[in-house]
Design a protein around this motif. Structure first.
Motif, short mmCIF file in Angstrom:
data_model
loop_
_atom_site.label_atom_id
_atom_site.label_comp_id
_atom_site.label_asym_id
_atom_site.label_seq_id
_atom_site.Cartn_x
_atom_site.Cartn_y
_atom_site.Cartn_z
N LYS A 175 -114.64 43.70 -34.09
CA LYS A 175 -114.63 43.76 -35.55
C LYS A 175 -113.40 44.53 -36.00
N GLU A 176 -112.71 43.97 -36.97
CA GLU A 176 -111.55 44.64 -37.57
C GLU A 176 -110.57 45.12 -36.50
N GLY A 177 -110.38 44.28 -35.48
CA GLY A 177 -109.42 44.60 -34.43
C GLY A 177 -109.92 45.60 -33.41
N VAL A 178 -111.20 45.93 -33.46
CA VAL A 178 -111.77 46.91 -32.53
C VAL A 178 -112.74 46.21 -31.59
N GLY A 179 -112.51 46.34 -30.29
CA GLY A 179 -113.47 45.86 -29.31
C GLY A 179 -114.47 46.97 -29.02
N VAL A 180 -115.75 46.70 -29.28
CA VAL A 180 -116.79 47.71 -29.15
C VAL A 180 -117.57 47.43 -27.86
N THR A 181 -117.84 48.48 -27.08
CA THR A 181 -118.26 48.26 -25.70
C THR A 181 -119.49 49.06 -25.29
N TYR A 182 -120.06 48.63 -24.16
CA TYR A 182 -121.09 49.42 -23.49
C TYR A 182 -120.87 49.32 -21.99
N ASP A 183 -121.55 50.18 -21.23
CA ASP A 183 -121.53 50.15 -19.78
C ASP A 183 -122.95 49.86 -19.28
N VAL A 184 -123.05 49.41 -18.05
CA VAL A 184 -124.35 49.23 -17.41
C VAL A 184 -124.31 50.00 -16.09
N VAL A 185 -125.18 51.00 -15.98
CA VAL A 185 -125.24 51.84 -14.79
C VAL A 185 -126.63 51.68 -14.18
N PRO A 186 -126.77 50.87 -13.12
CA PRO A 186 -128.09 50.64 -12.55
C PRO A 186 -128.53 51.78 -11.63
N ALA A 187 -129.83 51.90 -11.48
CA ALA A 187 -130.40 52.84 -10.52
C ALA A 187 -130.19 52.32 -9.11
N ALA A 188 -130.25 53.20 -8.13
CA ALA A 188 -130.14 52.78 -6.74
C ALA A 188 -131.29 51.85 -6.38
N GLU A 189 -132.46 52.13 -6.95
CA GLU A 189 -133.63 51.28 -6.75
C GLU A 189 -134.19 50.93 -8.12
N PRO A 190 -133.58 49.95 -8.80
CA PRO A 190 -133.97 49.64 -10.18
C PRO A 190 -135.39 49.10 -10.27
N ASN A 191 -136.07 49.52 -11.35
CA ASN A 191 -137.44 49.05 -11.59
C ASN A 191 -137.51 47.92 -12.60
N GLY A 192 -136.34 47.46 -13.07
CA GLY A 192 -136.28 46.36 -14.02
C GLY A 192 -136.26 46.79 -15.48
N ALA A 193 -136.57 48.05 -15.76
CA ALA A 193 -136.54 48.56 -17.13
C ALA A 193 -135.20 49.25 -17.39
N ALA A 194 -134.88 49.42 -18.67
CA ALA A 194 -133.59 50.00 -19.03
C ALA A 194 -133.73 50.96 -20.20
N VAL A 195 -132.82 51.93 -20.25
CA VAL A 195 -132.71 52.84 -21.38
C VAL A 195 -131.31 52.72 -21.94
N LEU A 196 -131.21 52.30 -23.20
CA LEU A 196 -129.92 52.22 -23.89
C LEU A 196 -129.65 53.57 -24.54
N LEU A 197 -128.55 54.19 -24.16
CA LEU A 197 -128.19 55.51 -24.65
C LEU A 197 -127.15 55.39 -25.75
N MET A 198 -127.45 55.98 -26.89
CA MET A 198 -126.50 55.97 -27.99
C MET A 198 -125.43 57.03 -27.77
N SER A 199 -124.19 56.61 -27.52
CA SER A 199 -123.09 57.54 -27.34
C SER A 199 -122.56 57.91 -28.73
N SER A 200 -123.20 58.91 -29.32
CA SER A 200 -122.90 59.24 -30.71
C SER A 200 -123.24 60.69 -30.98
N GLY A 201 -122.32 61.39 -31.64
CA GLY A 201 -122.54 62.74 -32.12
C GLY A 201 -121.81 62.89 -33.44
N GLY A 202 -122.53 63.10 -34.51
CA GLY A 202 -121.91 63.12 -35.83
C GLY A 202 -121.34 61.75 -36.20
#
Length: 283
Positions: free
Chosen positions: A38-65
């Motif tokens: 948007k507006e020339g900005v590529g907005v991104t996320y990462d995916v960091v799996p567990a060593a033994e994933p259980n299939g569920a995920a937690v999306l962490l908001m990288s935001s402060g102020g």
């Protein structure tokens, strides 16, 4: 109310950095996945799996102020290792960042990020029906906007597959979130993301979105929080409870904004794991 269909703010980020998920293993870390431009900005996320994933995920908001930045993967593993150790795939999500971008921009971004993760969930080894979202302060605010203002993605306005993907989550975890921005919008040297059209404040205030279809929410808040006082979580908790939504308010006596007390941090981790297990783990 379910009603609507740092950053990595790299200018004109090439879509080519989005690695085709089918070409790498389900347990591999993916970084800087562009979920929208948007507006020339590529907005991104990462995916960091567990060593033994259980299939569920937690999306962490990288935001402060409503400032957003990339957390190095090693930092994610250290800070949120308790989630990875329990088998949850961790997905740090960035948004367009203050000071250039404002709260409504951040809300629009993270709501779209949920669609993108859900659309590609199988490629990440994630069950799209077992995704939670978590954030701190402004990240808690964004957590609530995702949790309480979602939709099924069906839109006659576009045939884009991601835009037509639902952005529901199964649970939300909000640390000390601001819930009503109506009296906060305007010039603000410390939080420039609040400098936006006051007529939009209602549309980005979680307190206006409680209804019976909302997912379970866990609030964690200290009694001595001077930046975002406890009444924010109390008020939101009451609004959700009044419409029959499962809501838990965990109050930390003497804790200020940021949760610096190690014993409080440990208690919070224990409560989060219990909450996630009750809503994301299938028997």
């Amino acid at each position: 109310m379910n009603r609507r269909p740092i950053t990595c703010t790299c200018r004109m980020m090439a879509v080519a950095i989005v690695i085709a998920a089918a070409t790498i293993g389900a347990n591999d870390i993916r970084e800087d996945i562009v979920y929208v431009e948007k507006e020339g900005v590529g907005v991104t996320y990462d995916v960091v799996p567990a060593a033994e994933p259980n299939g569920a995920a937690v999306l962490l908001m990288s935001s402060g102020g409503w400032f957003s930045r990339k957390w190095p993967v090693d930092q994610v593993k250290q800070r949120f290792g308790f989630l990875l150790d329990a088998g949850y795939t961790v997905v740090p999500v960035r948004h367009r960042s203050a000071p250039e971008f404002k709260v409504p921009d951040a809300v629009a971004d993270v709501q779209h990020a949920v669609r993108h993760v859900r659309h590609h969930a199988a490629n990440y080894g994630i069950d799209a029906s077992r995704m939670a979202v978590m954030g701190f302060s402004s990240g808690g605010h964004l957590t609530l906007m995702i949790s309480l203002d979602s939709d099924d993605g069906s839109s006659a306005e576009t045939d884009d597959a991601v835009a037509n993907t639902p952005n529901h989550v199964a649970a939300g975890i909000a640390y000390f979130p601001p819930v009503d921005l109506e009296n906060s919008v305007g010039p603000n040297e410390r939080f420039p993301a609040l400098e936006f059209d006051p007529s939009l404040a209602t549309s980005v205030s979680p307190i206006n979105f409680a209804d019976a279809e909302d997912p379970p929410i866990l609030f964690l808040h200290g009694t001595e929080d001077q930046l975002v006082p406890l009444h924010n979580s109390t008020r939101m908790h009451e609004a959700l409870t009044n419409v029959g939504v499962e809501s838990k308010l965990s109050v930390f006596e003497g804790e200020a904004h940021g949760f610096r007390d190690p014993s409080h941090q440990e208690r919070a981790r224990t409560e989060i794991l219990a909450f996630l297990a009750s809503h994301l783990i299938t028997n």
